[in-house]
Design a protein around this motif. Structure first.
Motif, PDB file in Angstrom:
ATOM      1  N   MET A   1      30.349 -16.169 -27.843  1.00 53.79           N
ATOM      2  CA  MET A   1      30.117 -16.138 -26.783  1.00 53.79           C
ATOM      3  C   MET A   1      28.780 -15.636 -26.448  1.00 53.79           C
ATOM      4  O   MET A   1      28.219 -15.472 -25.012  1.00 53.79           O
ATOM      5  CB  MET A   1      31.112 -15.355 -25.999  1.00 53.79           C
ATOM      6  CG  MET A   1      32.578 -16.199 -26.182  1.00 53.79           C
ATOM      7  SD  MET A   1      33.782 -15.121 -25.253  1.00 53.79           S
ATOM      8  CE  MET A   1      33.343 -15.189 -23.691  1.00 53.79           C
ATOM      9  N   ASN A   2      27.992 -15.239 -27.181  1.00 50.47           N
ATOM     10  CA  ASN A   2      26.577 -14.532 -27.166  1.00 50.47           C
ATOM     11  C   ASN A   2      26.664 -13.300 -26.176  1.00 50.47           C
ATOM     12  O   ASN A   2      25.859 -13.209 -25.385  1.00 50.47           O
ATOM     13  CB  ASN A   2      25.744 -15.427 -26.672  1.00 50.47           C
ATOM     14  CG  ASN A   2      24.255 -14.976 -26.980  1.00 50.47           C
ATOM     15  OD1 ASN A   2      23.768 -14.254 -27.594  1.00 50.47           O
ATOM     16  ND2 ASN A   2      23.461 -15.463 -25.730  1.00 50.47           N
ATOM     17  N   LEU A   3      27.644 -12.575 -26.547  1.00 52.02           N
ATOM     18  CA  LEU A   3      28.138 -11.289 -25.916  1.00 52.02           C
ATOM     19  C   LEU A   3      27.202 -10.163 -26.152  1.00 52.02           C
ATOM     20  O   LEU A   3      27.118  -9.871 -27.632  1.00 52.02           O
ATOM     21  CB  LEU A   3      29.282 -10.836 -25.800  1.00 52.02           C
ATOM     22  CG  LEU A   3      30.334 -11.688 -25.007  1.00 52.02           C
ATOM     23  CD1 LEU A   3      32.036 -11.475 -25.059  1.00 52.02           C
ATOM     24  CD2 LEU A   3      30.068 -11.585 -23.547  1.00 52.02           C
ATOM     25  N   ASN A   4      26.524  -9.394 -25.387  1.00 51.89           N
ATOM     26  CA  ASN A   4      25.998  -8.316 -25.980  1.00 51.89           C
ATOM     27  C   ASN A   4      26.470  -7.166 -24.993  1.00 51.89           C
ATOM     28  O   ASN A   4      27.215  -7.121 -24.277  1.00 51.89           O
ATOM     29  CB  ASN A   4      24.265  -8.426 -25.540  1.00 51.89           C
ATOM     30  CG  ASN A   4      23.972  -9.618 -26.227  1.00 51.89           C
ATOM     31  OD1 ASN A   4      23.902  -9.515 -27.573  1.00 51.89           O
ATOM     32  ND2 ASN A   4      23.301 -10.620 -25.889  1.00 51.89           N
ATOM     33  N   LEU A   5      25.869  -5.900 -25.330  1.00 47.18           N
ATOM     34  CA  LEU A   5      26.110  -4.674 -24.672  1.00 47.18           C
ATOM     35  C   LEU A   5      25.882  -4.820 -23.181  1.00 47.18           C
ATOM     36  O   LEU A   5      24.883  -5.382 -22.816  1.00 47.18           O
ATOM     37  CB  LEU A   5      25.072  -3.545 -25.328  1.00 47.18           C
ATOM     38  CG  LEU A   5      25.582  -2.064 -24.822  1.00 47.18           C
ATOM     39  CD1 LEU A   5      26.880  -1.807 -25.283  1.00 47.18           C
ATOM     40  CD2 LEU A   5      24.442  -1.022 -25.115  1.00 47.18           C
ATOM     41  N   LEU A   6      26.930  -4.376 -22.537  1.00 47.98           N
ATOM     42  CA  LEU A   6      26.846  -4.401 -21.012  1.00 47.98           C
ATOM     43  C   LEU A   6      27.236  -5.827 -20.359  1.00 47.98           C
ATOM     44  O   LEU A   6      27.043  -6.021 -19.266  1.00 47.98           O
ATOM     45  CB  LEU A   6      25.546  -3.626 -20.345  1.00 47.98           C
ATOM     46  CG  LEU A   6      25.522  -2.205 -21.001  1.00 47.98           C
ATOM     47  CD1 LEU A   6      24.428  -1.472 -20.270  1.00 47.98           C
ATOM     48  CD2 LEU A   6      26.820  -1.297 -20.404  1.00 47.98           C
ATOM     49  N   ASP A   7      27.150  -6.694 -21.187  1.00 52.59           N
ATOM     50  CA  ASP A   7      27.568  -7.931 -20.563  1.00 52.59           C
ATOM     51  C   ASP A   7      28.933  -7.891 -19.911  1.00 52.59           C
ATOM     52  O   ASP A   7      29.723  -7.129 -20.440  1.00 52.59           O
ATOM     53  CB  ASP A   7      27.432  -9.026 -21.884  1.00 52.59           C
ATOM     54  CG  ASP A   7      26.164  -9.595 -21.865  1.00 52.59           C
ATOM     55  OD1 ASP A   7      25.009  -9.266 -21.063  1.00 52.59           O
ATOM     56  OD2 ASP A   7      25.857 -10.112 -23.192  1.00 52.59           O
ATOM     57  N   LYS A   8      29.003  -8.961 -18.884  1.00 53.72           N
ATOM     58  CA  LYS A   8      30.561  -8.910 -18.311  1.00 53.72           C
ATOM     59  C   LYS A   8      31.165 -10.131 -18.810  1.00 53.72           C
ATOM     60  O   LYS A   8      30.681 -10.979 -19.091  1.00 53.72           O
ATOM     61  CB  LYS A   8      30.288  -8.921 -16.780  1.00 53.72           C
ATOM     62  CG  LYS A   8      29.630  -7.728 -16.224  1.00 53.72           C
ATOM     63  CD  LYS A   8      29.535  -7.835 -15.006  1.00 53.72           C
ATOM     64  CE  LYS A   8      28.961  -6.169 -14.415  1.00 53.72           C
ATOM     65  NZ  LYS A   8      29.224  -6.038 -13.132  1.00 53.72           N
ATOM     66  N   VAL A   9      32.475 -10.009 -18.727  1.00 54.86           N
ATOM     67  CA  VAL A   9      33.624 -11.169 -19.017  1.00 54.86           C
ATOM     68  C   VAL A   9      34.143 -11.341 -17.582  1.00 54.86           C
ATOM     69  O   VAL A   9      34.689 -10.457 -17.328  1.00 54.86           O
ATOM     70  CB  VAL A   9      34.329 -10.712 -20.381  1.00 54.86           C
ATOM     71  CG1 VAL A   9      35.487 -11.681 -20.848  1.00 54.86           C
ATOM     72  CG2 VAL A   9      33.618 -10.312 -21.650  1.00 54.86           C
ATOM     73  N   VAL A  10      34.612 -12.729 -17.592  1.00 49.67           N
ATOM     74  CA  VAL A  10      35.270 -13.078 -16.258  1.00 49.67           C
ATOM     75  C   VAL A  10      36.335 -13.787 -16.882  1.00 49.67           C
ATOM     76  O   VAL A  10      36.434 -14.575 -17.811  1.00 49.67           O
ATOM     77  CB  VAL A  10      34.553 -14.016 -15.373  1.00 49.67           C
ATOM     78  CG1 VAL A  10      35.349 -14.464 -14.453  1.00 49.67           C
ATOM     79  CG2 VAL A  10      33.020 -13.379 -14.918  1.00 49.67           C
ATOM     80  N   TYR A  11      37.504 -13.453 -16.235  1.00 53.03           N
ATOM     81  CA  TYR A  11      38.918 -14.029 -16.890  1.00 53.03           C
ATOM     82  C   TYR A  11      39.483 -14.844 -15.578  1.00 53.03           C
ATOM     83  O   TYR A  11      39.557 -14.422 -14.563  1.00 53.03           O
ATOM     84  CB  TYR A  11      39.957 -12.898 -16.922  1.00 53.03           C
ATOM     85  CG  TYR A  11      39.614 -12.033 -17.943  1.00 53.03           C
ATOM     86  CD1 TYR A  11      39.937 -12.511 -19.543  1.00 53.03           C
ATOM     87  CD2 TYR A  11      38.852 -10.927 -18.124  1.00 53.03           C
ATOM     88  CE1 TYR A  11      39.506 -11.899 -20.792  1.00 53.03           C
ATOM     89  CE2 TYR A  11      38.733 -10.127 -19.177  1.00 53.03           C
ATOM     90  CZ  TYR A  11      39.076 -10.496 -20.424  1.00 53.03           C
ATOM     91  OH  TYR A  11      38.627  -9.817 -21.462  1.00 53.03           O
ATOM     92  N   THR A  12      39.850 -16.238 -15.761  1.00 54.47           N
ATOM     93  CA  THR A  12      40.321 -16.751 -14.811  1.00 54.47           C
ATOM     94  C   THR A  12      41.870 -17.123 -15.496  1.00 54.47           C
ATOM     95  O   THR A  12      41.987 -17.947 -16.652  1.00 54.47           O
ATOM     96  CB  THR A  12      39.674 -18.216 -14.637  1.00 54.47           C
ATOM     97  OG1 THR A  12      38.357 -17.908 -14.548  1.00 54.47           O
ATOM     98  CG2 THR A  12      40.350 -19.327 -13.683  1.00 54.47           C
ATOM     99  N   VAL A  13      42.792 -16.954 -14.612  1.00 55.09           N
ATOM    100  CA  VAL A  13      44.331 -17.612 -15.007  1.00 55.09           C
ATOM    101  C   VAL A  13      44.556 -18.611 -14.217  1.00 55.09           C
ATOM    102  O   VAL A  13      44.616 -18.905 -13.121  1.00 55.09           O
ATOM    103  CB  VAL A  13      45.041 -16.296 -14.462  1.00 55.09           C
ATOM    104  CG1 VAL A  13      46.539 -16.683 -14.591  1.00 55.09           C
ATOM    105  CG2 VAL A  13      44.887 -15.003 -15.167  1.00 55.09           C
TER     106      VAL A  13
END
Length: 72
Positions: free
Chosen positions: A41-53
């Motif tokens: 997901m190319n996530l780095n420190l302080l990146d945000k993640v969005v959840y959709t249900v």
């Protein structure tokens, strides 16, 4: 008691393999995203993640790590 959360990236016809990872939800409601998932997901420190249900209960997790300038 700790609940289990399975993170399953999209299973699309164009993908040759499906990746499955698990994370444990702590008593404080925290999870650690597995390293393989963070890398894909190319996530780095302080990146945000969005959840959709979705209505059927499926949860989609997306990285929110692009700037607005990338969209132009």
């Amino acid at each position: 008691m700790l609940d289990r959360l399975r993170l399953i990236p999209g299973n699309y016809k164009s993908c040759k393999e499906t990746h499955l990872a698990e994370a444990v939800v702590t008593s404080k409601g925290r999870i650690t995203i597995p390293a393989e998932i963070r890398k894909r997901m190319n996530l780095n420190l302080l990146d945000k993640v969005v959840y959709t249900v979705l209505p059927n209960g499926t949860t989609i997790m997306r990285a929110k790590n692009r700037s607005i300038a990338c969209l132009a």
